[in-house]
Scaffold this motif. Structure first.
Motif, short mmCIF file in Angstrom:
data_model
loop_
_atom_site.label_atom_id
_atom_site.label_comp_id
_atom_site.label_asym_id
_atom_site.label_seq_id
_atom_site.Cartn_x
_atom_site.Cartn_y
_atom_site.Cartn_z
N ARG A 113 8.68 20.82 1.71
CA ARG A 113 8.53 19.47 1.17
C ARG A 113 9.42 18.48 1.91
NH1 ARG A 113 6.23 17.33 -3.27
NH2 ARG A 113 6.99 15.29 -3.88
N LEU A 114 10.61 18.93 2.30
CA LEU A 114 11.51 18.05 3.05
C LEU A 114 10.87 17.63 4.37
CD1 LEU A 114 14.27 16.71 3.43
CD2 LEU A 114 15.09 18.87 4.42
N GLY A 115 10.26 18.60 5.07
CA GLY A 115 9.60 18.27 6.33
C GLY A 115 8.45 17.29 6.14
N VAL A 116 7.61 17.55 5.11
CA VAL A 116 6.49 16.65 4.82
C VAL A 116 6.99 15.27 4.42
CG1 VAL A 116 4.53 16.25 3.28
CG2 VAL A 116 4.96 18.54 4.18
N SER A 117 8.08 15.25 3.63
CA SER A 117 8.64 13.98 3.17
C SER A 117 9.16 13.14 4.33
CB SER A 117 9.76 14.23 2.15
OG SER A 117 9.27 14.86 0.99
N VAL A 118 9.82 13.80 5.28
CA VAL A 118 10.35 13.07 6.44
C VAL A 118 9.21 12.45 7.25
CG1 VAL A 118 11.54 13.33 8.65
CG2 VAL A 118 12.47 14.41 6.60
N ILE A 119 8.17 13.26 7.50
CA ILE A 119 7.02 12.76 8.26
C ILE A 119 6.33 11.62 7.50
CG2 ILE A 119 4.74 13.35 9.16
CD1 ILE A 119 5.82 16.20 9.61
N SER A 120 6.20 11.80 6.18
CA SER A 120 5.55 10.78 5.35
C SER A 120 6.35 9.48 5.32
CB SER A 120 5.37 11.30 3.92
OG SER A 120 4.62 12.49 3.90
N PHE A 121 7.67 9.61 5.24
CA PHE A 121 8.53 8.43 5.22
C PHE A 121 8.43 7.67 6.54
CE2 PHE A 121 12.69 6.30 5.70
CZ PHE A 121 12.66 5.51 4.56
N LEU A 157 0.81 -1.22 0.00
CA LEU A 157 0.00 0.00 0.00
C LEU A 157 0.84 1.27 0.00
CD1 LEU A 157 -2.95 -0.76 2.46
CD2 LEU A 157 -3.15 0.05 0.11
N ILE A 158 2.02 1.22 0.59
CA ILE A 158 2.79 2.47 0.77
C ILE A 158 3.61 2.86 -0.47
CG2 ILE A 158 2.90 2.19 3.27
CD1 ILE A 158 6.03 1.55 1.34
N PHE A 159 3.62 2.04 -1.52
CA PHE A 159 4.48 2.34 -2.67
C PHE A 159 4.07 3.63 -3.37
CE2 PHE A 159 6.09 -1.92 -2.17
CZ PHE A 159 7.39 -1.82 -2.64
N LEU A 160 2.78 3.88 -3.54
CA LEU A 160 2.35 5.14 -4.13
C LEU A 160 2.77 6.30 -3.24
CD1 LEU A 160 0.77 6.92 -6.11
CD2 LEU A 160 -1.25 6.52 -4.70
N PHE A 161 2.66 6.09 -1.94
CA PHE A 161 3.02 7.15 -1.00
C PHE A 161 4.50 7.50 -1.11
CE2 PHE A 161 0.56 9.30 2.11
CZ PHE A 161 1.46 9.85 3.01
N LEU A 162 5.34 6.48 -1.29
CA LEU A 162 6.77 6.74 -1.45
C LEU A 162 7.08 7.55 -2.70
CD1 LEU A 162 8.34 3.31 -0.38
CD2 LEU A 162 8.41 5.48 0.87
N SER A 163 6.27 7.38 -3.75
CA SER A 163 6.48 8.16 -4.97
C SER A 163 6.23 9.64 -4.71
CB SER A 163 5.57 7.66 -6.10
OG SER A 163 4.22 7.99 -5.87
N PHE A 164 5.32 9.97 -3.79
CA PHE A 164 5.10 11.36 -3.41
C PHE A 164 6.27 11.88 -2.58
CE2 PHE A 164 0.53 10.32 -4.02
CZ PHE A 164 0.21 11.37 -4.88
N VAL A 165 6.81 11.03 -1.74
CA VAL A 165 7.89 11.45 -0.84
C VAL A 165 9.13 11.88 -1.61
CG1 VAL A 165 9.50 10.66 0.94
CG2 VAL A 165 7.09 10.04 1.08
N PHE A 166 9.48 11.11 -2.64
CA PHE A 166 10.76 11.35 -3.33
C PHE A 166 10.61 12.11 -4.65
CE2 PHE A 166 11.51 7.44 -0.80
CZ PHE A 166 12.52 7.94 0.00
N ALA A 167 9.39 12.51 -5.01
CA ALA A 167 9.19 13.22 -6.26
C ALA A 167 9.19 14.73 -6.02
CB ALA A 167 7.87 12.80 -6.91
N GLY A 168 9.56 15.49 -7.06
CA GLY A 168 9.47 16.94 -7.01
C GLY A 168 10.68 17.61 -6.39
N GLU A 169 10.66 18.95 -6.46
CA GLU A 169 11.77 19.74 -5.93
C GLU A 169 11.74 19.72 -4.40
OE1 GLU A 169 13.40 24.38 -6.13
OE2 GLU A 169 11.65 23.73 -7.29
N MET A 170 12.88 19.53 -3.79
CA MET A 170 12.97 19.35 -2.34
C MET A 170 13.14 20.70 -1.66
SD MET A 170 12.49 16.96 -0.26
CE MET A 170 12.69 15.51 -1.30
N THR A 171 12.03 21.41 -1.44
CA THR A 171 12.03 22.66 -0.68
C THR A 171 12.01 22.31 0.81
OG1 THR A 171 9.61 22.74 -0.66
CG2 THR A 171 10.74 23.81 -2.52
N PRO A 172 12.29 23.29 1.68
CA PRO A 172 12.25 23.00 3.13
C PRO A 172 10.91 22.44 3.59
CG PRO A 172 13.35 25.09 2.74
CD PRO A 172 12.83 24.63 1.41
#
Length: 271
Positions: free
Chosen positions: A183-191, A166-181
């Motif tokens: 987005r980095l915070g959201v990505s860390v929480i999402s991961f 189930l989490i594979f789509l979610f990981l594509s959101f985490v690592f996609a796009g430009e890594m702004t501050p």
């Protein structure tokens, strides 16, 4: 450590209090959302029948007649499987049929090496496995005096595989796009949420967070209703929108069922 436990305990009580009114309806909503992408896809094929036939014949090399059979079979299986899944009847057959549709469409439309599509399909398959585990769990409750070890094991392993996929789509959101501050915070929480779902630690919390995240991102990024009806990307964005809804359905099943026996949450209950 005591402060963290107190915070998590307070958060859990708050979530339980606000979710109590809709809790009885979560399994029904989850099942509907899980199959909504198949319902939408079957309707889209029927309304675009001629275009679909032409595409398969001209660009995919399907013989005339075989393309009719391919589309008709997919539509019939998607409609039948979706109805069975929602009505909780013959769920195992519904899951097998819908799984077959995912595979046949991936191969038939030549999308095997589309990375984003591949991740989405893995997540949809994860949702179908959660649905299958739920059906096996329900079957056990019908025969409380006759436990089946094999069935218990199957349910547990399907649940584990389902929540991992189930989490594979979610990981594509985490690592996609430009890594702004931000987005980095959201990505860390999402991961972190993804890891918690995989190991089954506070999995219901994490799944609820992921449903909320996908609800917002789906409306923002897959707003197909704002695209002109004749624009070539409209169907692709619409397909992504409904597929994301299906993945949300799988996560809601996780919220309803829990992570299963092979998880940290269940092991903690044993002590």
């Amino acid at each position: 450590m005591d402060v963290i436990k107190q915070i998590t305990s307070t958060a859990e009580d708050t979530i339980n209090r606000f979710s109590a009114p809709i809790k009885p309806y979560i399994p029904v909503i989850a099942r509907f959302l899980l199959v909504v992408t198949f319902l939408e896809d079957s309707l889209r094929i029927m309304f675009q029948w001629s275009e679909q036939l032409r595409y398969l014949n001209k660009f995919r090399g399907f013989m005339w007649g075989f393309n009719h059979l391919f589309l008709a079979t997919n539509v019939a299986v998607m409609l039948a499987g979706s109805i069975l899944a929602i009505s909780k009847k013959h769920t195992e057959y519904a899951v097998m049929g819908l799984f077959g549709v995912v595979i046949s469409q991936t191969l038939g439309y030549g999308l095997l090496f589309d990375f984003n599509f591949f991740l989405r399909n893995l997540s949809v398959i994860g949702g179908l496995l959660m649905l299958l585990a739920d059906a096996l769990n329900k079957r056990k409750s019908f025969f409380p005096g006759l436990p089946s070890v094999a069935e218990i094991d199957r349910s547990t392993y399907f649940q584990l595989a389902g929540r991992v996929l189930l989490i594979f789509l979610f990981l594509s959101f985490v690592f996609a796009g430009e890594m702004t501050p931000l987005r980095l915070g959201v990505s860390v929480i999402s991961f972190i949420a993804c890891i918690m779902v995989i190991i089954g630690f506070k999995a219901k919390w994490s799944a609820m967070f992921m449903v909320l995240f996908l609800s917002i991102s789906n409306v923002v990024f897959n707003n197909w209703w704002s695209i002109h009806h004749n624009h070539p990307t409209r169907d692709f964005v619409k397909y992504d929108f409904f597929q994301t809804l299906s993945i949300m359905g799988g996560l809601m099943l996780l919220v309803s069922m829990g992570p299963g026996g092979l998880s940290v949450d269940e092991k903690k209950k044993e002590y």
